[in-house]
Motif scaffolding. Sequence first.
Motif, mmCIF file in Angstrom:
data_model
loop_
_atom_site.group_PDB
_atom_site.id
_atom_site.type_symbol
_atom_site.label_atom_id
_atom_site.label_comp_id
_atom_site.label_asym_id
_atom_site.label_seq_id
_atom_site.Cartn_x
_atom_site.Cartn_y
_atom_site.Cartn_z
ATOM 1 N N VAL A 115 0.825 -1.208 0.000
ATOM 2 C CA VAL A 115 0.000 0.000 0.000
ATOM 3 C C VAL A 115 0.860 1.259 0.000
ATOM 4 O O VAL A 115 0.650 2.177 -0.804
ATOM 5 C CB VAL A 115 -0.954 0.004 1.213
ATOM 6 N N SER A 116 1.840 1.312 0.891
ATOM 7 C CA SER A 116 2.659 2.522 1.019
ATOM 8 C C SER A 116 3.523 2.772 -0.212
ATOM 9 O O SER A 116 3.650 3.919 -0.669
ATOM 10 C CB SER A 116 3.535 2.431 2.266
ATOM 11 N N THR A 117 4.107 1.720 -0.784
ATOM 12 C CA THR A 117 4.957 1.919 -1.959
ATOM 13 C C THR A 117 4.144 2.272 -3.200
ATOM 14 O O THR A 117 4.597 3.067 -4.029
ATOM 15 C CB THR A 117 5.820 0.670 -2.237
ATOM 16 N N SER A 118 2.954 1.709 -3.326
ATOM 17 C CA SER A 118 2.124 2.069 -4.477
ATOM 18 C C SER A 118 1.650 3.511 -4.369
ATOM 19 O O SER A 118 1.604 4.245 -5.370
ATOM 20 C CB SER A 118 0.938 1.110 -4.613
ATOM 21 N N ILE A 141 3.256 2.713 -14.875
ATOM 22 C CA ILE A 141 4.291 2.404 -13.891
ATOM 23 C C ILE A 141 4.471 0.884 -13.822
ATOM 24 O O ILE A 141 3.500 0.148 -13.611
ATOM 25 C CB ILE A 141 3.917 2.954 -12.502
ATOM 26 N N THR A 142 5.720 0.437 -14.012
ATOM 27 C CA THR A 142 5.965 -1.002 -14.067
ATOM 28 C C THR A 142 6.961 -1.497 -13.018
ATOM 29 O O THR A 142 7.175 -2.699 -12.900
ATOM 30 C CB THR A 142 6.483 -1.402 -15.460
ATOM 31 N N ASP A 143 7.585 -0.573 -12.250
ATOM 32 C CA ASP A 143 8.527 -1.036 -11.229
ATOM 33 C C ASP A 143 7.782 -1.353 -9.934
ATOM 34 O O ASP A 143 6.569 -1.174 -9.829
ATOM 35 C CB ASP A 143 9.655 -0.022 -11.011
ATOM 36 N N PHE A 144 8.514 -1.826 -8.931
ATOM 37 C CA PHE A 144 7.905 -2.293 -7.684
ATOM 38 C C PHE A 144 7.039 -1.201 -7.051
ATOM 39 O O PHE A 144 7.438 -0.044 -7.036
ATOM 40 C CB PHE A 144 9.005 -2.701 -6.697
ATOM 41 N N PRO A 145 5.843 -1.554 -6.554
ATOM 42 C CA PRO A 145 5.267 -2.895 -6.398
ATOM 43 C C PRO A 145 4.460 -3.380 -7.597
ATOM 44 O O PRO A 145 3.908 -4.472 -7.575
ATOM 45 C CB PRO A 145 4.358 -2.715 -5.185
ATOM 46 N N PHE A 146 4.400 -2.553 -8.654
ATOM 47 C CA PHE A 146 3.593 -2.916 -9.819
ATOM 48 C C PHE A 146 4.248 -4.009 -10.655
ATOM 49 O O PHE A 146 3.606 -4.591 -11.522
ATOM 50 C CB PHE A 146 3.325 -1.665 -10.667
ATOM 51 N N MET A 153 -2.276 -1.755 -4.424
ATOM 52 C CA MET A 153 -3.040 -1.021 -3.423
ATOM 53 C C MET A 153 -4.193 -1.878 -2.900
ATOM 54 O O MET A 153 -4.396 -2.008 -1.684
ATOM 55 C CB MET A 153 -3.586 0.270 -4.028
ATOM 56 N N TYR A 154 -4.949 -2.465 -3.796
ATOM 57 C CA TYR A 154 -6.091 -3.292 -3.410
ATOM 58 C C TYR A 154 -5.640 -4.580 -2.728
ATOM 59 O O TYR A 154 -6.169 -4.965 -1.677
ATOM 60 C CB TYR A 154 -6.932 -3.631 -4.634
ATOM 61 N N ASP A 155 -4.661 -5.248 -3.312
ATOM 62 C CA ASP A 155 -4.187 -6.506 -2.732
ATOM 63 C C ASP A 155 -3.518 -6.266 -1.381
ATOM 64 O O ASP A 155 -3.690 -7.050 -0.437
ATOM 65 C CB ASP A 155 -3.214 -7.204 -3.685
ATOM 66 N N GLY A 156 -2.759 -5.182 -1.286
ATOM 67 C CA GLY A 156 -2.110 -4.854 -0.024
ATOM 68 C C GLY A 156 -3.120 -4.540 1.065
ATOM 69 O O GLY A 156 -2.965 -4.959 2.224
ATOM 70 N N SER A 157 -4.166 -3.812 0.718
ATOM 71 C CA SER A 157 -5.218 -3.491 1.677
ATOM 72 C C SER A 157 -5.901 -4.763 2.172
ATOM 73 O O SER A 157 -6.176 -4.910 3.376
ATOM 74 C CB SER A 157 -6.238 -2.557 1.037
ATOM 75 N N THR A 158 -6.169 -5.683 1.257
ATOM 76 C CA THR A 158 -6.783 -6.962 1.637
ATOM 77 C C THR A 158 -5.903 -7.718 2.619
ATOM 78 O O THR A 158 -6.389 -8.278 3.613
ATOM 79 C CB THR A 158 -7.032 -7.824 0.392
#
Length: 209
Positions: A115-118, A141-146, A153-158
């Motif tokens: 979440v924070s890095t995105s 944007i293709t570098d981390f976390p993408f 963002m969504y996966d991290g929140s979950t």
Amino acid sequence: MDYVDKFKDIYWDLAKDIDFNSKKIQTSIFFVVFNPLYWNFGARLEYNTKLLSKLAFGSKLLAVYAFSLTVFTLGLIRDHIYRDAILDQPTSPLLDTPLVKAIGALLFATGSVFVSTSMYKLGIVGTYLGDHFGFLKDERITDFPFSVLDNPMYDGSTLCFLGTALWYGKASGVFISGLVYAMYQLVELIEEPFTAKIYSKRDEQKKAN
């Protein structure tokens, strides 16, 4: 069949530890469902009508920052209500173990990083659907976390929701985490085609000029 029966037993053991009659749980479920629908349809309203920009004295930037503030605030409210709701629920013996607690801490830490890095990579405007307000990026944007996840963002929140549930050993939190994941999957189906349409229209205008 033994594995199926064992899974069923675990499922029902966890399910009986959830009090769906709790007003706090019902309120938590409401915000889990409402929030992603709010930010998606709110941003789409701006794209189609420019209503928020008009209310912000014609400033798209002011509009997106005001919109971001409402989304961020709703997120804080949702997270507070979720934690308060599951703490008020029974603790499941199946989840109340040091191993599960450790897994919960790991999931929460991992989700927080995503979440924070995105957010750092996207910035406030990019995080809160700024492309619906007319702020389009030149490149994806293709570098981390993408580089690891399409929607960090969504996966991290979950993961943060699930990590919190496991840390406290709450079956109700596991259930709500599943609902969070389902809602994010739903809004991705709504959001991604529309975002692609926005960029496609921008590219067509560039070619026309």
